[in-house]
Design an enzyme around this catalytic site. Structure first.
Site, PDB file in Angstrom:
ATOM      1  N   SER A 122       0.728  -1.223   0.153  1.00  0.00           N
ATOM      2  CA  SER A 122      -0.050   0.058  -0.079  1.00  0.00           C
ATOM      3  C   SER A 122       0.884   1.342   0.039  1.00  0.00           C
ATOM      4  O   SER A 122       0.772   2.110  -0.913  1.00  0.00           O
ATOM      5  CB  SER A 122      -0.994  -0.054   1.141  1.00  0.00           C
ATOM      6  OG  SER A 122      -1.636  -1.216   1.416  1.00  0.00           O
ATOM      7  N   LYS A 156       2.375   8.751  18.664  1.00  0.00           N
ATOM      8  CA  LYS A 156       1.611   7.946  17.619  1.00  0.00           C
ATOM      9  C   LYS A 156       1.394   6.554  18.135  1.00  0.00           C
ATOM     10  O   LYS A 156       0.302   6.059  18.509  1.00  0.00           O
ATOM     11  CB  LYS A 156       2.046   7.854  16.196  1.00  0.00           C
ATOM     12  CG  LYS A 156       1.146   7.173  15.222  1.00  0.00           C
ATOM     13  CD  LYS A 156       1.593   7.351  13.632  1.00  0.00           C
ATOM     14  CE  LYS A 156       0.391   6.720  12.799  1.00  0.00           C
ATOM     15  NZ  LYS A 156       1.092   6.388  11.643  1.00  0.00           N
ATOM     16  N   ASN A 169      -1.827   4.591  19.415  1.00  0.00           N
ATOM     17  CA  ASN A 169      -2.206   3.237  18.783  1.00  0.00           C
ATOM     18  C   ASN A 169      -2.484   2.121  20.127  1.00  0.00           C
ATOM     19  O   ASN A 169      -3.198   1.456  19.864  1.00  0.00           O
ATOM     20  CB  ASN A 169      -1.227   2.778  17.830  1.00  0.00           C
ATOM     21  CG  ASN A 169      -1.188   3.338  16.397  1.00  0.00           C
ATOM     22  OD1 ASN A 169      -2.172   3.795  16.120  1.00  0.00           O
ATOM     23  ND2 ASN A 169      -0.032   3.639  15.742  1.00  0.00           N
ATOM     24  N   GLU A 203       1.555  -5.731  13.820  1.00  0.00           N
ATOM     25  CA  GLU A 203       2.656  -5.067  14.278  1.00  0.00           C
ATOM     26  C   GLU A 203       2.715  -4.687  15.472  1.00  0.00           C
ATOM     27  O   GLU A 203       3.250  -3.971  16.273  1.00  0.00           O
ATOM     28  CB  GLU A 203       2.916  -3.760  13.388  1.00  0.00           C
ATOM     29  CG  GLU A 203       2.789  -3.929  11.996  1.00  0.00           C
ATOM     30  CD  GLU A 203       3.015  -2.684  11.051  1.00  0.00           C
ATOM     31  OE1 GLU A 203       4.236  -2.679  10.216  1.00  0.00           O
ATOM     32  OE2 GLU A 203       2.528  -1.841  11.329  1.00  0.00           O
TER      33      GLU A 203
HETATM   34  P1  NAP Z   1       1.531  -4.020   2.781  1.00  0.00           P
HETATM   35  O1  NAP Z   1       0.590  -3.369   2.050  1.00  0.00           O
HETATM   36  O2  NAP Z   1       1.555  -4.969   3.396  1.00  0.00           O
HETATM   37  O3  NAP Z   1       2.829  -3.658   1.985  1.00  0.00           O
HETATM   38  C1  NAP Z   1       3.931  -4.269   2.657  1.00  0.00           C
HETATM   39  C2  NAP Z   1       5.028  -4.668   1.244  1.00  0.00           C
HETATM   40  O4  NAP Z   1       6.180  -5.142   1.854  1.00  0.00           O
HETATM   41  C3  NAP Z   1       4.479  -5.795   0.477  1.00  0.00           C
HETATM   42  O5  NAP Z   1       4.210  -5.438  -0.833  1.00  0.00           O
HETATM   43  C4  NAP Z   1       5.301  -7.180   0.675  1.00  0.00           C
HETATM   44  O6  NAP Z   1       5.428  -7.709  -0.570  1.00  0.00           O
HETATM   45  C5  NAP Z   1       6.745  -6.183   1.033  1.00  0.00           C
HETATM   46  N1  NAP Z   1       8.018  -6.877   1.469  1.00  0.00           N
HETATM   47  C6  NAP Z   1       7.759  -7.483   2.515  1.00  0.00           C
HETATM   48  N2  NAP Z   1       8.933  -8.192   2.696  1.00  0.00           N
HETATM   49  C7  NAP Z   1       9.660  -7.788   1.477  1.00  0.00           C
HETATM   50  C8  NAP Z   1      10.984  -8.221   0.923  1.00  0.00           C
HETATM   51  N3  NAP Z   1      12.016  -8.857   1.869  1.00  0.00           N
HETATM   52  N4  NAP Z   1      11.539  -7.524  -0.127  1.00  0.00           N
HETATM   53  C9  NAP Z   1      10.567  -7.014  -0.868  1.00  0.00           C
HETATM   54  N5  NAP Z   1       9.329  -6.724  -0.369  1.00  0.00           N
HETATM   55  C10 NAP Z   1       8.809  -7.102   0.595  1.00  0.00           C
HETATM   56  O7  NAP Z   1       2.059  -2.790   4.055  1.00  0.00           O
HETATM   57  P2  NAP Z   1       1.598  -1.197   4.050  1.00  0.00           P
HETATM   58  O8  NAP Z   1       0.199  -1.076   4.683  1.00  0.00           O
HETATM   59  O9  NAP Z   1       2.041  -0.511   3.006  1.00  0.00           O
HETATM   60  O10 NAP Z   1       2.407  -0.901   5.466  1.00  0.00           O
HETATM   61  C11 NAP Z   1       3.985  -0.620   5.318  1.00  0.00           C
HETATM   62  C12 NAP Z   1       4.008   0.362   6.724  1.00  0.00           C
HETATM   63  O11 NAP Z   1       3.625   1.534   6.686  1.00  0.00           O
HETATM   64  C13 NAP Z   1       3.542  -0.532   7.981  1.00  0.00           C
HETATM   65  O12 NAP Z   1       4.551  -0.374   8.964  1.00  0.00           O
HETATM   66  C14 NAP Z   1       2.485   0.242   8.256  1.00  0.00           C
HETATM   67  O13 NAP Z   1       1.976   0.264   9.656  1.00  0.00           O
HETATM   68  C15 NAP Z   1       2.641   1.437   7.856  1.00  0.00           C
HETATM   69  N6  NAP Z   1       1.554   2.499   7.584  1.00  0.00           N
HETATM   70  C16 NAP Z   1       0.707   2.237   6.661  1.00  0.00           C
HETATM   71  C17 NAP Z   1      -0.637   2.975   6.242  1.00  0.00           C
HETATM   72  C18 NAP Z   1      -1.475   2.613   5.206  1.00  0.00           C
HETATM   73  O14 NAP Z   1      -2.562   3.045   5.161  1.00  0.00           O
HETATM   74  N7  NAP Z   1      -1.345   1.302   4.520  1.00  0.00           N
HETATM   75  C19 NAP Z   1      -0.410   4.258   6.767  1.00  0.00           C
HETATM   76  C20 NAP Z   1       0.510   4.678   7.895  1.00  0.00           C
HETATM   77  C21 NAP Z   1       1.723   3.673   7.859  1.00  0.00           C
HETATM   78  P3  NAP Z   1       4.363  -8.914  -0.862  1.00  0.00           P
HETATM   79  O15 NAP Z   1       3.580  -8.015  -1.669  1.00  0.00           O
HETATM   80  O16 NAP Z   1       5.104  -9.898  -1.802  1.00  0.00           O
HETATM   81  O17 NAP Z   1       3.752  -9.489   0.343  1.00  0.00           O
END
Ligand code: NAP
Length: 317
Positions: free
Chosen positions: A24, A196, A200, A276
């Site tokens: 995302s 934050k 949380n 997390e």
């Molecule tokens: P996400 O959608 O689950 O994306 C994480 C990505 O990391 C996935 O595409 C995954 O690959 C990839 N990944 C994991 N291990 C990897 C590796 N070894 N090499 C390459 N890629 C790898 O997570 P997210 O929602 O973006 O969240 C990321 C961080 O941002 C988190 O800590 C979250 O709390 C924070 N955050 C998110 C939001 C939000 O709205 N989403 C808002 C604020 C903060 P695969 O696709 O292959 O599984």
């Protein structure tokens, strides 16, 4: 896969944005930087993920009624291109291992931007890579994956970036500006991340345990208040008095303002996804233990949450 072309002109060779993780947040950043003409390379887990990405012909960003397919260049960690600027967009529990896979490609003056929620993963990476400049980020933007390589920009927000070590704001913030990524340089990013984390910790686990929307916590006010009291003491003991200021009031304001929403941790558990937790209540409890500070409510919350996750077949780390 077409190679990314850039319209960005500079006297210096532009430094590409290597984005580790195309979920995302990774997609949201990649799409906006790429749309603005900056060179972006997605780093995907492995060859199988790269092939799947290539079959999709790029990333799709959905924003309201608009939907755009962006053929952003992608590679695996094994590619040999040096990395001078790395945006880490994995979950907190994957971040350190993922960075280790590309550590050999980092240039001596590399900068690493860490988007992870909570605390603990950022420090682990900074310790592992003492020569890289690690910039911590805190984001209120919201995005979710509608499918592989298709991300919905769900909530406009803001990004705070900062260096826990003293240092000037990086020149590339201007690239964020030109990409429409709302941001500011924070002189005290740790305070912001602690604040934050505390919010949380006071909201997310209880919504999981009571299986409710944020507004459901109005029926558990005493439980929320007890956590806020302990979290405020913890923040002050960790030399983060600003992060402790009026915590209880802000937590209740957020519960009111988001009463119809499900917290991200609630959504993760409901969809059978790993949380997390280690970087939220786990980190807060470890900090309290290392300060020999008694936080019985916080400790009990973490234990109840662990038991709940294990019961549902989810990891509790
Ligand atoms: P996400 O959608 O689950 O994306 C994480 C990505 O990391 C996935 O595409 C995954 O690959 C990839 N990944 C994991 N291990 C990897 C590796 N070894 N090499 C390459 N890629 C790898 O997570 P997210 O929602 O973006 O969240 C990321 C961080 O941002 C988190 O800590 C979250 O709390 C924070 N955050 C998110 C939001 C939000 O709205 N989403 C808002 C604020 C903060 P695969 O696709 O292959 O599984």
């Amino acid at each position: 896969m077409p190679t990314q072309t850039t319209t960005h002109t500079s006297l210096h060779t532009p430094i590409p944005w290597h984005i580790l993780g195309a979920g995302s947040m990774g997609a949201l950043w990649a799409a906006r930087l790429s749309r603005a003409g900056f060179a972006v390379r997605l780093i995907l887990r492995n060859q199988a993920r790269l092939q799947a990405y290539e079959a999709a012909q790029g990333l799709t960003l959905v924003e309201g009624e608009n939907c755009v397919l962006l053929p952003i260049a992608a590679q695996t960690p094994e590619a040999d291109e040096p990395i001078a600027r790395l945006l880490v967009a994995c979950k907190a529990y994957d971040a350190e291992t993922a960075v280790a896979q590309v550590a050999h490609r980092l240039t001596p003056d590399a900068e690493i931007i860490l988007l992870q929620n909570g605390l603990g993963s950022q420090q682990a990476i900074a310790t592992r890579l003492p020569h890289a400049r690690c910039i911590f980020a805190s984001s209120t933007e919201g995005a979710f994956r509608e499918g592989d390589w298709r991300v919905v920009f769900a909530g406009h927000g803001h990004n705070w970036l900062g260096d826990p070590q003293p240092g000037a704001a990086p020149a590339w913030l201007e690239e964020l500006q030109r990409s429409g990524i709302s941001h500011e340089w924070s002189q005290n990013i740790l305070s912001r991340l602690w604040r934050k984390l505390a919010i949380n910790c006071a909201i997310n686990p209880l919504t999981v345990l009571h299986n409710c929307r944020n507004g459901g916590l109005k029926a558990h006010r005493l439980e929320v208040d007890a956590l806020c009291t302990e979290l405020s003491t913890l923040l002050e003991s960790c030399a983060q008095p600003e992060a402790a200021f009026n915590l209880n009031d802000e937590v209740h304001r957020i519960i009111d303002a988001t009463e119809h929403n499900y917290a991200s941790m609630h959504q993760d558990v409901a969809q059978g996804r790993r949380t997390e937790i280690s970087y939220l209540t786990g980190y807060a409890n470890h900090a309290a233990i290392s300060l020999q500070l008694a936080v019985p409510h916080l400790q009990h919350l973490h234990q109840r949450l662990c038991a709940h996750l294990l019961h549902r077949g989810l990891p509790c780390n």
